[in-house]
Design an enzyme around this catalytic site. Sequence first.
Site, PDB file in Angstrom:
ATOM      1  CB  CYS A 113      -1.367  -0.448   0.755  1.00  8.77           C
ATOM      2  SG  CYS A 113      -2.298   1.379   1.302  1.00  8.77           S
ATOM      3  CG  HIS A 156      -5.928  -2.407  -1.311  1.00 11.86           C
ATOM      4  ND1 HIS A 156      -5.071  -2.891  -0.307  1.00 11.86           N
ATOM      5  CD2 HIS A 156      -5.875  -1.337  -0.864  1.00 11.86           C
ATOM      6  CE1 HIS A 156      -3.947  -1.758  -0.018  1.00 11.86           C
ATOM      7  NE2 HIS A 156      -4.281  -1.001  -0.481  1.00 11.86           N
ATOM      8  CD  GLU A 157      -6.772   1.619  -4.315  1.00 12.56           C
ATOM      9  OE1 GLU A 157      -6.653   2.808  -2.584  1.00 12.56           O
ATOM     10  OE2 GLU A 157      -5.453   1.306  -3.764  1.00 12.56           O
ATOM     11  CG  HIS A 160      -7.473   2.941   1.022  1.00 12.03           C
ATOM     12  ND1 HIS A 160      -6.774   2.788   2.522  1.00 12.03           N
ATOM     13  CD2 HIS A 160      -6.983   1.607   0.019  1.00 12.03           C
ATOM     14  CE1 HIS A 160      -5.468   2.424   1.764  1.00 12.03           C
ATOM     15  NE2 HIS A 160      -5.739   1.919   1.416  1.00 12.03           N
TER      16      HIS A 160
END
Length: 186
Positions: A113, A156-157, A160
């Site tokens: 990351c 993953h994004e 966030h």
Amino acid sequence: MITMEDIIREGHPTLRETAKNVAFPLTNDEEQLCKDMMEFLKNSQDPELAEKYNLRGGVGLAASQLNIPKRIIAVHIPGTVENPEPALSTIMINPKVVSHSIQDSCLAEGEGCLSVDREVPGYVVRHTRITVQYADSNGTQHKIRLKNYAAIVVQHEIDHTNGVMFYDHINQEDPYKISQDVTLIS
């Protein structure tokens, strides 16, 4: 132009916030943010520009990583030698996983990351296939199906935007322990 100095690092409270939905039409600042995020990803994948501006290579970036807690992500996954077109290159506003496979997978090498300056060993188990609903920068709604690497990057994004870091998914007792039905992706 976004550089590594603009990206906040683990421990920053914004990375643990749930980002806010974005209203349309986008403001001028939001439109510029979308362009800048995509430009960063493309620059970070260009060896000359990455070296010149000291950029770490990335395939995804969330606005939260820029200390802007809005549900905006950029994804730029390069193509292959055989197929040089980008595998996925898009801005997703208010992205949401609306369905997913039962089958799970993880990257054999683990995940990294841009907001984490250390190696975190372990498998990050995610859904192998997902359907994502999102708006583009014009407000047009899209629904796409992704699998394998592209699905992992987008999850993953999206994490966030929900205040979740990739290492939250790693088994703390045994980082490389996964069930036998999880597929490892090289």
